[in-house]
Write a protein that holds these residues in place. Structure first.
Motif, PDB file in Angstrom:
ATOM      1  N   ASP A   1       0.867  -1.171   0.000  1.00  0.00           N
ATOM      2  CA  ASP A   1       0.000   0.000   0.000  1.00  0.00           C
ATOM      3  C   ASP A   1       0.905   1.222   0.000  1.00  0.00           C
ATOM      4  O   ASP A   1       1.607   1.479   0.966  1.00  0.00           O
ATOM      5  N   TRP A   2       0.911   1.961  -1.102  1.00  0.00           N
ATOM      6  CA  TRP A   2       1.801   3.103  -1.245  1.00  0.00           C
ATOM      7  C   TRP A   2       1.180   4.397  -0.748  1.00  0.00           C
ATOM      8  O   TRP A   2       1.820   5.444  -0.757  1.00  0.00           O
ATOM      9  N   GLY A   3      -0.075   4.359  -0.358  1.00  0.00           N
ATOM     10  CA  GLY A   3      -0.723   5.533   0.208  1.00  0.00           C
ATOM     11  C   GLY A   3      -1.249   6.521  -0.826  1.00  0.00           C
ATOM     12  O   GLY A   3      -1.221   6.278  -2.029  1.00  0.00           O
ATOM     13  N   SER A   4      -1.713   7.654  -0.331  1.00  0.00           N
ATOM     14  CA  SER A   4      -2.302   8.688  -1.186  1.00  0.00           C
ATOM     15  C   SER A   4      -1.225   9.614  -1.716  1.00  0.00           C
ATOM     16  O   SER A   4      -0.324  10.008  -0.986  1.00  0.00           O
ATOM     17  N   LYS A   5      -1.359   9.936  -2.976  1.00  0.00           N
ATOM     18  CA  LYS A   5      -0.412  10.843  -3.621  1.00  0.00           C
ATOM     19  C   LYS A   5      -1.183  11.764  -4.563  1.00  0.00           C
ATOM     20  O   LYS A   5      -2.231  11.419  -5.086  1.00  0.00           O
ATOM     21  N   ARG A   6      -0.614  12.922  -4.792  1.00  0.00           N
ATOM     22  CA  ARG A   6      -1.182  13.857  -5.763  1.00  0.00           C
ATOM     23  C   ARG A   6      -0.832  13.346  -7.157  1.00  0.00           C
ATOM     24  O   ARG A   6       0.307  12.946  -7.421  1.00  0.00           O
ATOM     25  N   LEU A   7      -1.803  13.336  -8.055  1.00  0.00           N
ATOM     26  CA  LEU A   7      -1.593  12.848  -9.417  1.00  0.00           C
ATOM     27  C   LEU A   7      -0.936  13.928 -10.265  1.00  0.00           C
ATOM     28  O   LEU A   7      -1.223  15.114 -10.111  1.00  0.00           O
ATOM     29  N   TRP A   8      -0.071  13.507 -11.171  1.00  0.00           N
ATOM     30  CA  TRP A   8       0.605  14.449 -12.064  1.00  0.00           C
ATOM     31  C   TRP A   8      -0.412  15.158 -12.947  1.00  0.00           C
ATOM     32  O   TRP A   8      -0.354  16.365 -13.139  1.00  0.00           O
ATOM     33  N   HIS A   9      -1.334  14.383 -13.491  1.00  0.00           N
ATOM     34  CA  HIS A   9      -2.438  14.934 -14.288  1.00  0.00           C
ATOM     35  C   HIS A   9      -3.733  14.462 -13.656  1.00  0.00           C
ATOM     36  O   HIS A   9      -3.841  13.292 -13.294  1.00  0.00           O
ATOM     37  N   PRO A  10      -4.719  15.330 -13.520  1.00  0.00           N
ATOM     38  CA  PRO A  10      -5.997  14.883 -12.968  1.00  0.00           C
ATOM     39  C   PRO A  10      -6.626  13.782 -13.839  1.00  0.00           C
ATOM     40  O   PRO A  10      -6.503  13.799 -15.061  1.00  0.00           O
ATOM     41  N   VAL A  11      -7.265  12.842 -13.196  1.00  0.00           N
ATOM     42  CA  VAL A  11      -8.024  11.802 -13.886  1.00  0.00           C
ATOM     43  C   VAL A  11      -9.484  12.160 -13.664  1.00  0.00           C
ATOM     44  O   VAL A  11     -10.009  11.987 -12.576  1.00  0.00           O
ATOM     45  N   GLY A  12     -10.119  12.699 -14.690  1.00  0.00           N
ATOM     46  CA  GLY A  12     -11.462  13.237 -14.520  1.00  0.00           C
ATOM     47  C   GLY A  12     -11.373  14.438 -13.597  1.00  0.00           C
ATOM     48  O   GLY A  12     -10.641  15.384 -13.861  1.00  0.00           O
ATOM     49  N   GLN A  13     -12.072  14.375 -12.475  1.00  0.00           N
ATOM     50  CA  GLN A  13     -12.014  15.457 -11.495  1.00  0.00           C
ATOM     51  C   GLN A  13     -11.131  15.116 -10.308  1.00  0.00           C
ATOM     52  O   GLN A  13     -11.020  15.903  -9.372  1.00  0.00           O
ATOM     53  N   ASP A  14     -10.505  13.953 -10.336  1.00  0.00           N
ATOM     54  CA  ASP A  14      -9.679  13.506  -9.214  1.00  0.00           C
ATOM     55  C   ASP A  14      -8.241  13.986  -9.375  1.00  0.00           C
ATOM     56  O   ASP A  14      -7.604  13.743 -10.397  1.00  0.00           O
ATOM     57  N   GLU A  15      -7.753  14.669  -8.344  1.00  0.00           N
ATOM     58  CA  GLU A  15      -6.369  15.139  -8.346  1.00  0.00           C
ATOM     59  C   GLU A  15      -5.502  14.354  -7.368  1.00  0.00           C
ATOM     60  O   GLU A  15      -4.292  14.489  -7.363  1.00  0.00           O
ATOM     61  N   GLN A  16      -6.141  13.540  -6.519  1.00  0.00           N
ATOM     62  CA  GLN A  16      -5.446  12.670  -5.569  1.00  0.00           C
ATOM     63  C   GLN A  16      -5.839  11.233  -5.885  1.00  0.00           C
ATOM     64  O   GLN A  16      -6.938  10.971  -6.369  1.00  0.00           O
TER      65      GLN A  16
END
Length: 91
Positions: A38-53
């Motif tokens: 489990d690598w945990g929560s991270k901020r995404l480089w590019h949003p996937v839809g409306q998700d940035e985390q």
């Protein structure tokens, strides 16, 4: 049986239920889980839809090659799985 690594990015707020759903999908297709990380929560480089985390998980497993296509399809049907990467590994 071949070795695979499955990396999933899971939508925040639905992590535990989605991890359970992933395990159910793998069990349904007789895929043997060897290790989970489990690598945990991270901020995404590019949003996937409306998700940035996203919440990152890694599963090392053994499976027949024919089953991988089936689980990838089922992962795409789950709206809480933002992205999936399946890689064949050497061991």
């Amino acid at each position: 049986m071949r070795n695979y690594e499955i990396t999933n990015i899971i939508r925040e707020g639905a992590v535990e239920e989605t991890k359970s759903a992933v395990k159910d999908i793998l069990a349904k297709h007789s895929i043997t889980i060897q290790n989970e990380e489990d690598w945990g929560s991270k901020r995404l480089w590019h949003p996937v839809g409306q998700d940035e985390q996203g919440h990152f998980t890694l599963i090392k497993c053994q499976s027949a090659a024919s089953e991988i296509v089936k689980i990838e399809h089922e992962f795409k049907l789950n709206t809480n799985i933002l992205k999936t990467l399946v890689v064949r590994s050497n061991g």
